[in-house]
Design an enzyme around this catalytic site. Structure first.
Site, PDB file in Angstrom:
ATOM      1  N   LYS A 114       0.818  -1.220   0.000  1.00  0.00           N
ATOM      2  CA  LYS A 114       0.000   0.000   0.000  1.00  0.00           C
ATOM      3  C   LYS A 114       0.850   1.268   0.000  1.00  0.00           C
ATOM      4  O   LYS A 114       0.410   2.310  -0.500  1.00  0.00           O
ATOM      5  CB  LYS A 114      -0.959   0.003   1.195  1.00  0.00           C
ATOM      6  N   LYS A 156      -2.140   1.601   9.491  1.00  0.00           N
ATOM      7  CA  LYS A 156      -2.599   0.633   8.493  1.00  0.00           C
ATOM      8  C   LYS A 156      -1.482  -0.342   8.143  1.00  0.00           C
ATOM      9  O   LYS A 156      -0.312   0.042   8.108  1.00  0.00           O
ATOM     10  CB  LYS A 156      -3.052   1.350   7.216  1.00  0.00           C
ATOM     11  N   GLY A 162      -8.538  -3.439   2.576  1.00  0.00           N
ATOM     12  CA  GLY A 162      -9.893  -3.779   2.953  1.00  0.00           C
ATOM     13  C   GLY A 162     -10.200  -3.539   4.414  1.00  0.00           C
ATOM     14  O   GLY A 162     -11.193  -4.051   4.920  1.00  0.00           O
ATOM     15  N   GLY A 163      -9.349  -2.777   5.099  1.00  0.00           N
ATOM     16  CA  GLY A 163      -9.687  -2.389   6.468  1.00  0.00           C
ATOM     17  C   GLY A 163      -9.162  -3.317   7.551  1.00  0.00           C
ATOM     18  O   GLY A 163      -9.218  -2.968   8.727  1.00  0.00           O
ATOM     19  N   GLU A 198      -1.534   7.294   8.403  1.00  0.00           N
ATOM     20  CA  GLU A 198      -2.323   8.193   7.569  1.00  0.00           C
ATOM     21  C   GLU A 198      -3.152   9.096   8.459  1.00  0.00           C
ATOM     22  O   GLU A 198      -3.686   8.637   9.476  1.00  0.00           O
ATOM     23  CB  GLU A 198      -3.291   7.379   6.695  1.00  0.00           C
ATOM     24  N   HIS A 206     -16.887   6.019   0.729  1.00  0.00           N
ATOM     25  CA  HIS A 206     -15.982   5.125   0.005  1.00  0.00           C
ATOM     26  C   HIS A 206     -16.496   5.056  -1.429  1.00  0.00           C
ATOM     27  O   HIS A 206     -17.575   4.522  -1.678  1.00  0.00           O
ATOM     28  CB  HIS A 206     -16.010   3.742   0.679  1.00  0.00           C
ATOM     29  N   GLU A 273      -9.658   2.690  -5.377  1.00  0.00           N
ATOM     30  CA  GLU A 273     -10.484   3.127  -4.240  1.00  0.00           C
ATOM     31  C   GLU A 273     -10.110   4.527  -3.791  1.00  0.00           C
ATOM     32  O   GLU A 273      -8.929   4.832  -3.656  1.00  0.00           O
ATOM     33  CB  GLU A 273     -10.235   2.222  -3.021  1.00  0.00           C
ATOM     34  N   ARG A 290      -8.289  -6.912  -8.990  1.00  0.00           N
ATOM     35  CA  ARG A 290      -9.163  -8.053  -9.270  1.00  0.00           C
ATOM     36  C   ARG A 290     -10.533  -7.544  -9.722  1.00  0.00           C
ATOM     37  O   ARG A 290     -10.819  -6.360  -9.640  1.00  0.00           O
ATOM     38  CB  ARG A 290      -9.359  -8.850  -7.976  1.00  0.00           C
ATOM     39  N   VAL A 293     -16.639  -7.848  -6.076  1.00  0.00           N
ATOM     40  CA  VAL A 293     -17.975  -8.389  -5.806  1.00  0.00           C
ATOM     41  C   VAL A 293     -19.037  -7.498  -6.457  1.00  0.00           C
ATOM     42  O   VAL A 293     -19.977  -7.984  -7.082  1.00  0.00           O
ATOM     43  CB  VAL A 293     -18.235  -8.468  -4.281  1.00  0.00           C
TER      44      VAL A 293
HETATM   45  C1  MV4 Z   1      -9.427   5.358   6.269  1.00  0.00           C
HETATM   46  C2  MV4 Z   1     -10.478   5.946   6.997  1.00  0.00           C
HETATM   47  C3  MV4 Z   1     -10.261   7.192   7.520  1.00  0.00           C
HETATM   48  N1  MV4 Z   1      -9.091   7.805   7.331  1.00  0.00           N
HETATM   49  N2  MV4 Z   1      -8.273   6.017   6.117  1.00  0.00           N
HETATM   50  C4  MV4 Z   1     -11.476   1.092   5.534  1.00  0.00           C
HETATM   51  C5  MV4 Z   1     -11.267   0.186   4.363  1.00  0.00           C
HETATM   52  C6  MV4 Z   1      -9.915   0.508   3.855  1.00  0.00           C
HETATM   53  N3  MV4 Z   1      -9.800   0.265   2.437  1.00  0.00           N
HETATM   54  C7  MV4 Z   1      -9.735   1.930   4.244  1.00  0.00           C
HETATM   55  N4  MV4 Z   1     -10.683   2.237   5.261  1.00  0.00           N
HETATM   56  C8  MV4 Z   1     -10.679   3.461   5.866  1.00  0.00           C
HETATM   57  N5  MV4 Z   1      -9.540   4.163   5.713  1.00  0.00           N
HETATM   58  C9  MV4 Z   1      -8.117   7.207   6.659  1.00  0.00           C
HETATM   59  N6  MV4 Z   1      -6.952   7.819   6.496  1.00  0.00           N
HETATM   60  C10 MV4 Z   1     -11.651   5.243   7.159  1.00  0.00           C
HETATM   61  C11 MV4 Z   1     -11.757   3.985   6.612  1.00  0.00           C
HETATM   62  C12 MV4 Z   1     -12.987   3.325   6.881  1.00  0.00           C
HETATM   63  C13 MV4 Z   1     -13.850   2.955   5.877  1.00  0.00           C
HETATM   64  C14 MV4 Z   1     -13.540   3.192   4.565  1.00  0.00           C
HETATM   65  C15 MV4 Z   1     -14.388   2.810   3.580  1.00  0.00           C
HETATM   66  C16 MV4 Z   1     -15.578   2.189   3.914  1.00  0.00           C
HETATM   67  C17 MV4 Z   1     -15.904   1.933   5.212  1.00  0.00           C
HETATM   68  C18 MV4 Z   1     -15.047   2.316   6.213  1.00  0.00           C
HETATM   69  C19 MV4 Z   1     -15.399   2.079   7.531  1.00  0.00           C
HETATM   70  C20 MV4 Z   1     -14.541   2.447   8.506  1.00  0.00           C
HETATM   71  C21 MV4 Z   1     -13.345   3.059   8.195  1.00  0.00           C
END
Ligand code: MV4
Length: 498
Positions: A114, A156, A162-163, A198, A206, A273, A290, A293
């Site tokens: 990442k 992270k 994917g969290g 971050e 999202h 994303e 990829r 879904v």
């Molecule tokens: C974040 C964020 C807030 N700030 N990054 C969750 C999935 C992953 N791909 C990245 N995610 C997040 N990154 C920063 N710097 C909040 C999330 C996040 C989130 C993002 C997308 C969809 C749902 C989420 C639920 C909680 C946190």
């Protein structure tokens, strides 16, 4: 041409369908738990690849390649999950003379790290969330790095995505222990403890961009998907287009996504994303290398069959569409139907589907991996089916989804259908007031509503007992096969907003 589908469930079925339409022969693989699975029945041939645990079957590169060799397959489609983003597997396919229907291993690697993905975006001047561009060195002073970014911030996993393994740190006092936990989680989940920092974006949306790239230097985007309705990083509802993205924002985000794909040497279908903040600023997060879904909502609105494009790209053909050909018509929504109990802690609910009637009708698509009589195993992902609808506009799509969910009947296991019905009936959903906090915000009220449905269930049980005892007056008022009726319209939210 023969394609081995290295996956199971609805996505294996989806890929088999595209292959059949293209005149390609298909090979299914299955674990001992999947002998009776739908994807096995739909493929031209099927090979057993091992016991139920995925590590010994769907995640075994060796077993899948053995099956591919036995079947004399020409290509491998990995679907999503399992080996789909495993660069070593893509390389092993090539070494075995099989076309991997996905991106080149180098692109998978560049995006799998990442921080490397963030550097690619930064070098192209695509906005990224403020943070580190390299993983934190094991002996580095995290406090110094954190002060440079500011609080609150996120930890992270560099190899994550994917969290999983993410941690929010509100202030310096929490940093040390959060970092220790994040490192341990990352090591356990991804075999790599590297962590980066971050700045935290509060209540983001999202939004992701679908891209297609061929082997001839063409890269196009198919617009966005809004994926803000999630629970613990599992999406429940996705849509195209996003209610907050206009044509100008779509082309800016799309162009950024194409630049990233091009710089990564990307080929095939991929997804970039972004997080979008309250002021509509977008920030690159990561790229998924990829098929996703939620790809069907993009297909419904653009009319482009993404799996067919993947097959053509892997065969070396140039893209059949240019950016100027891509047009977005109407709105599509996808609901994920999982065998989980949303009123019982979201626990998996495996078991036999004693009765099943999928929703159909105009502009309704059911991408399912199951059938009536099938026993849902307890060892895999709980996704049973995806219900996708199209409408001339977002309001029409919402009405159609409410109708389709009311028709969809699953007996034998608990499903997410009732909660999905509540989500699409919610005034904030209809108004497009979405963020990643949406579900947690509305869940308490949904639980109250579930209490009312329970009392309806009690009344139904009492009526059934009367019928059994031969109380003809009441029995006559109860329709036969009551379970097949469309669910009653939801009034819960209207009551609350009055
Ligand atoms: C974040 C964020 C807030 N700030 N990054 C969750 C999935 C992953 N791909 C990245 N995610 C997040 N990154 C920063 N710097 C909040 C999330 C996040 C989130 C993002 C997308 C969809 C749902 C989420 C639920 C909680 C946190």
């Amino acid at each position: 041409m023969k394609v081995l589908v290295a996956n199971r469930g609805e996505i294996a079925v989806r890929v088999i369908r595209a292959c059949r339409e293209q005149g390609l022969a298909t090979v299914a693989v299955f674990s001992e738990a999947d002998r009776e699975a739908l994807h096995v029945m739909l493929a031209d041939e099927a090979y057993a690849i091992g016991p139920a645990p995925a590590a010994e079957s769907y995640l075994s590169s060796e077993r899948i390649l053995t099956a591919a060799k036995a079947a004399r397959a020409d290509a491998v489609h990995p679907g999503y999950g399992f080996l789909a983003e495993n660069a070593a597997f893509a390389e092993a396919c090539a070494a075995a003379g099989l076309a991997f229907i996905g991106p080149p291993p180098a692109a998978i690697r560049a995006m799998g790290d990442k921080t490397s993905a963030r550097r690619i975006a930064r070098d192209l001047s695509v906005p990224t969330v403020a943070g580190t561009l390299e993983p934190l060195a094991p002996d580095a002073d995290a406090r110094v790095a954190a002060r440079g970014i500011g609080y609150p911030l996120m930890l992270k996993a560099a190899r994550g995505g994917g969290g999983k393994g993410m941690r929010l740190v509100r202030q310096e006092g929490e940093l040390e222990s959060a970092l220790r936990m994040a490192r341990n989680e990352a090591a356990a989940a991804f075999g790599d403890s590297a962590i980066y920092l971050e700045r935290y974006v509060a209540e983001p949306r999202h939004i992701e961009i679908q891209v297609l790239a061929d082997d001839h230097g063409h890269v196009i985007h198919l617009g966005e998907r809004e994926c803000s309705i999630q629970r613990r990083h599992q999406k429940l509802v996705e849509e195209c287009p996003s209610p907050v993205v206009d044509a100008a924002m779509r082309s800016r985000m799309g162009e950024a996504a194409c630049r990233i794909a091009r710089a990564a040497g990307y080929v095939n279908a991929g997804t970039v994303e972004f997080l979008v903040d309250a002021e509509q600023n977008f920030y690159f997060l990561e790229m998924n290398t990829r098929l996703q879904v939620e790809h069907p909502v993009t297909e419904m609105v653009t009319g482009i069959d993404l799996v067919r494009e993947q097959l053509r790209i892997a065969a070396g053909e140039p893209l059949h569409v240019t950016q100027a050909d891509v047009a977005w018509r109407g709105a599509a929504i996808e609901c994920r139907i999982n065998a989980e109990d949303p009123f019982g802690g979201w626990l998996p609910s495996p078991g036999t589907l004693t009765a099943l009637r999928a929703a159909t009708g105009p502009w309704v698509r059911d991408d399912s991996g199951v059938y009536e009589g099938y026993t849902v195993p307890g060892v895999y992902d709980t996704l049973l089916a995806k219900l996708i609808v199209w409408g001339a506009d977002r309001a029409a799509a919402i009405d159609r989804m409410a109708r389709a969910l009311a028709e969809y009947k699953v007996v034998g296991v608990r499903t997410t259908i009732p909660i999905l019905a509540q989500i699409v009936a919610h005034p904030d959903f209809r108004a497009g007031r979405l963020s990643t906090g949406f579900l947690d915000r509305i869940l308490p009220a949904i639980r109250t509503a579930a209490g009312r449905f329970r009392s309806v269930a009690v009344i139904a049980a009492v009526l059934a007992e009367y019928e059994r005892l031969g109380h003809a007056t009441i029995a006559e008022s109860v329709a036969p096969r009551d379970a097949w009726r469309s669910s009653p319209p939801l009034t819960v939210w209207r009551e609350r907003t009055r």
